[in-house]
Design an enzyme around this catalytic site. Structure first.
Site, PDB file in Angstrom:
ATOM      1  CG  PHE A  64      -2.939  -6.204  -1.833  1.00  0.00           C
ATOM      2  CD1 PHE A  64      -3.561  -7.153  -1.052  1.00  0.00           C
ATOM      3  CD2 PHE A  64      -1.744  -6.544  -2.466  1.00  0.00           C
ATOM      4  CE1 PHE A  64      -3.010  -8.427  -0.887  1.00  0.00           C
ATOM      5  CE2 PHE A  64      -1.185  -7.802  -2.310  1.00  0.00           C
ATOM      6  CZ  PHE A  64      -1.811  -8.748  -1.519  1.00  0.00           C
ATOM      7  CG  ASP A 112      -0.882  -0.261  -0.505  1.00  0.00           C
ATOM      8  OD1 ASP A 112      -0.271  -0.546   0.542  1.00  0.00           O
ATOM      9  OD2 ASP A 112      -1.680   0.689  -0.600  1.00  0.00           O
ATOM     10  CD  GLN A 159      -2.667   4.462   2.188  1.00  0.00           C
ATOM     11  OE1 GLN A 159      -2.159   4.574   3.304  1.00  0.00           O
ATOM     12  NE2 GLN A 159      -2.403   3.452   1.393  1.00  0.00           N
ATOM     13  CD  GLU A 205      -9.595  -4.205  -1.749  1.00  0.00           C
ATOM     14  OE1 GLU A 205      -8.429  -3.755  -1.779  1.00  0.00           O
ATOM     15  OE2 GLU A 205     -10.097  -4.745  -0.757  1.00  0.00           O
ATOM     16  CB  CYS A 228       1.317  -0.114   6.287  1.00  0.00           C
ATOM     17  SG  CYS A 228       0.384  -1.640   6.108  1.00  0.00           S
TER      18      CYS A 228
HETATM   19  C1  LIG Z   1      -3.055  -1.449   2.676  1.00  0.00           C
HETATM   20  S1  LIG Z   1      -4.614  -1.546   1.867  1.00  0.00           S
HETATM   21  C2  LIG Z   1      -4.233  -0.724   0.361  1.00  0.00           C
HETATM   22  C3  LIG Z   1      -5.407  -0.199  -0.424  1.00  0.00           C
HETATM   23  C4  LIG Z   1      -5.091   0.832  -1.514  1.00  0.00           C
HETATM   24  N1  LIG Z   1      -3.937   0.489  -2.285  1.00  0.00           N
HETATM   25  C5  LIG Z   1      -4.936   2.205  -0.916  1.00  0.00           C
HETATM   26  O1  LIG Z   1      -3.802   2.665  -0.781  1.00  0.00           O
HETATM   27  O2  LIG Z   1      -5.936   2.838  -0.596  1.00  0.00           O
HETATM   28  C6  LIG Z   1      -4.714  -3.233   1.495  1.00  0.00           C
HETATM   29  C7  LIG Z   1      -5.971  -3.666   0.771  1.00  0.00           C
HETATM   30  O3  LIG Z   1      -5.836  -5.050   0.409  1.00  0.00           O
HETATM   31  C8  LIG Z   1      -7.096  -5.675   0.510  1.00  0.00           C
HETATM   32  N2  LIG Z   1      -6.798  -7.122   0.601  1.00  0.00           N
HETATM   33  C9  LIG Z   1      -6.367  -7.813   1.674  1.00  0.00           C
HETATM   34  N3  LIG Z   1      -6.103  -9.080   1.335  1.00  0.00           N
HETATM   35  C10 LIG Z   1      -6.364  -9.209   0.001  1.00  0.00           C
HETATM   36  C11 LIG Z   1      -6.260 -10.271  -0.934  1.00  0.00           C
HETATM   37  N4  LIG Z   1      -5.831 -11.485  -0.561  1.00  0.00           N
HETATM   38  N5  LIG Z   1      -6.588 -10.043  -2.213  1.00  0.00           N
HETATM   39  C12 LIG Z   1      -7.025  -8.812  -2.598  1.00  0.00           C
HETATM   40  N6  LIG Z   1      -7.136  -7.761  -1.753  1.00  0.00           N
HETATM   41  C13 LIG Z   1      -6.805  -7.955  -0.470  1.00  0.00           C
HETATM   42  C14 LIG Z   1      -7.737  -5.030   1.712  1.00  0.00           C
HETATM   43  O4  LIG Z   1      -9.133  -5.159   1.656  1.00  0.00           O
HETATM   44  C15 LIG Z   1      -7.252  -3.568   1.563  1.00  0.00           C
HETATM   45  O5  LIG Z   1      -8.186  -2.814   0.838  1.00  0.00           O
END
Ligand SMILES: C[S@@+](CC[C@H](N)C(=O)[O-])C[C@H]1O[C@@H](n2cnc3c(N)ncnc32)[C@H](O)[C@@H]1O
Length: 440
Positions: free
Chosen positions: A304, A370, A277, A325, A397
């Site tokens: 995520f 998320d 974040q 993740e 977001c």
């Molecule tokens: C908005 S971030 C949120 C991360 C965490 N919840 C935080 O607040 O620090 C979204 C995350 O989803 C991961 N991501 C994107 N597509 C994904 C998928 N299909 N499956 C698993 N993770 C994924 C990205 O690598 C990223 O770390």
């Protein structure tokens, strides 16, 4: 009036019109109407009369540039940033902060309304200090004649604005970025292969890591290390070589690739290539708000999961946690963070869609969701509702994809119980929000 077409139904590229902005909409745009046509333009706020020049005609709307603001809004302010309005990084620099919050809360509500999601409750929006909030940044590099430009892109363009000092960044991050550019100017061949710089800073500002995004092959990427020998503002330096593979290969050149954050009594490391974040001031509030919506004990999914920002505190509160993740750096961080805290939870490098098929649903399950800006999407929402969770805490977001996904949840019997927002990206059009969904 300047327009040939003020009252006609067709607009053409190059037309100029004087119009009053009806309202502000997502992506920092003002919405105008002329003869039944919708026109979007940046750098203008609700109620302002402006002279517009039509730049392009799209399906169902036109894009325009503001040539002059003829009657400014009372909410307009003189920005302390010297790159306004050229730099596209902050759409709201020239809008008073209280008006930014009002606008964002309205845009969030309208995103849900447009998607057909009913919500009549209040939307509290937590403010953030406007300076030095950003702990993650990506800067672009470009060449103009003999000059090298390092900064953000111009509004609606790929042209780079050379930024000496960005108000979003700490003094240390600004110095680190400029220090790298100055050091590399000694080797133009290296600069020519550099596309940009990713920066990460710890919450308390004590660590700072840069990652140079290069098209040089991995074998040659170490040359950046020798070209930037003394950089007092950095605790770590790495390169991402994009020569051999599309996702790139990361090579550490100096120091550590991690920065740290203390959150909810836990120390979390995050690699410069992991998601974390971006707002240092609102991080603790966001985590507390998520935790408050998931009762202690019981089972929780963190989808995520990043470096475990929610999964680890959820586990520390006695919940049985499964987290997915996809980013290898982030999941490594999450596993290292859990080990350092002595927490036992299931952390998997997996695509959320695939993990949801494999993991059996638990009774009374809670889900923290998320996703990136693209949202969770139909497949994830369908897999989730099939598990019949007791609650879904959706951290978003991007208001439009939140609206789209909440509509799918609503159609499957999940009601929006509460909604709040966090101004994680002050002065920009971005907005973080937290929606709690329960079976109707
Ligand atoms: C908005 S971030 C949120 C991360 C965490 N919840 C935080 O607040 O620090 C979204 C995350 O989803 C991961 N991501 C994107 N597509 C994904 C998928 N299909 N499956 C698993 N993770 C994924 C990205 O690598 C990223 O770390």
């Amino acid at each position: 009036l300047h327009s040939r077409n003020q009252h006609a139904t067709t607009l053409s590229v190059g037309d100029t019109l004087e119009l009053v902005a009806e309202k502000g909409v997502y992506r920092g745009l003002g919405l105008f109407r002329a003869g039944g046509q919708v026109i979007f333009a940046p750098d203008v706020f609700a109620g302002e009369r402006a002279r517009l020049r039509i730049e392009s005609i799209e399906r169902g709307y036109a894009r325009a540039k503001v040539e002059a603001v003829l009657e400014p809004s009372a909410a307009r302010r003189a920005s302390p940033c010297r790159y306004v309005p050229q730099c596209g990084g902050c759409s709201y620099q020239e809008l008073q902060y209280a008006a930014q919050l009002e606008l964002k809360a309205r845009i969030l509500r309208e995103s849900l309304e447009r998607a057909g999601v009913r919500f009549e409750g209040d939307v509290a929006l937590r403010p953030s200090p406007e300076d030095g909030w950003r702990t993650r940044a990506g800067l672009h590099l470009a060449r103009r004649g003999e000059e090298w430009l390092l900064g953000l892109r111009e509004e609606g363009s790929h042209r780079v604005v050379d930024i000496q000092t960005c108000l979003q960044l700490s003094e240390g991050l600004n110095r680190a970025a400029r220090g790298l550019l100055e050091a590399l100017k000694g080797d133009p061949a290296l600069l020519a292969r550099l596309r940009g710089i990713e920066l990460a800073e710890s919450l308390d500002g004590s660590e700072r890591v840069a990652c140079l995004d290069t098209t040089l092959p991995v074998k040659e990427a170490a040359r950046y290390g020798s070209a930037t020998a003394e950089l007092p503002w950095l605790t770590g330096l790495g390169v991402l070589s994009q020569a051999e593979s599309r996702s790139g290969r990361f090579v550490q050149l100096r120091g550590e690739p991690y920065v740290y954050a203390s959150v909810a009594g836990l120390r979390l490391r995050s690699h410069v290539r992991s998601f974390f974040q971006a707002n240092r001031y609102l991080l603790a509030d966001l985590v507390s708000a998520v935790l408050a919506r998931v009762p202690e004990g019981g089972s929780a999914l963190d989808l995520f999961a990043g470096v475990g920002l929610f999964a680890l505190p959820l586990s520390a509160g006695g919940r049985a946690v499964c987290a997915a993740e996809i980013n290898p750096f982030a999941i490594d961080d999450a596993i290292a963070n859990a080990a350092a805290a002595g927490l036992d939870l299931r952390l998997e490098r997996a695509d959320v869609r695939e993990a949801l098929q494999r993991w059996p649903p638990a009774r009374d399950e809670r889900v923290v969701l998320d996703p990136p800006r693209t949202g969770a999407g139909r497949e994830v929402v369908a897999a989730l509702v099939a598990r019949k969770p007791a609650a879904v805490v959706y951290v978003s977001c991007d208001p439009p994809t939140l609206g789209r996904d909440l509509r799918m949840f609503a159609d499957s019997g999940y009601r929006l119980e509460s909604l709040e927002a966090f101004d994680m990206f002050p002065d920009t059009f971005h907005l973080e929000s937290l929606a709690l969904l329960r079976p109707a």
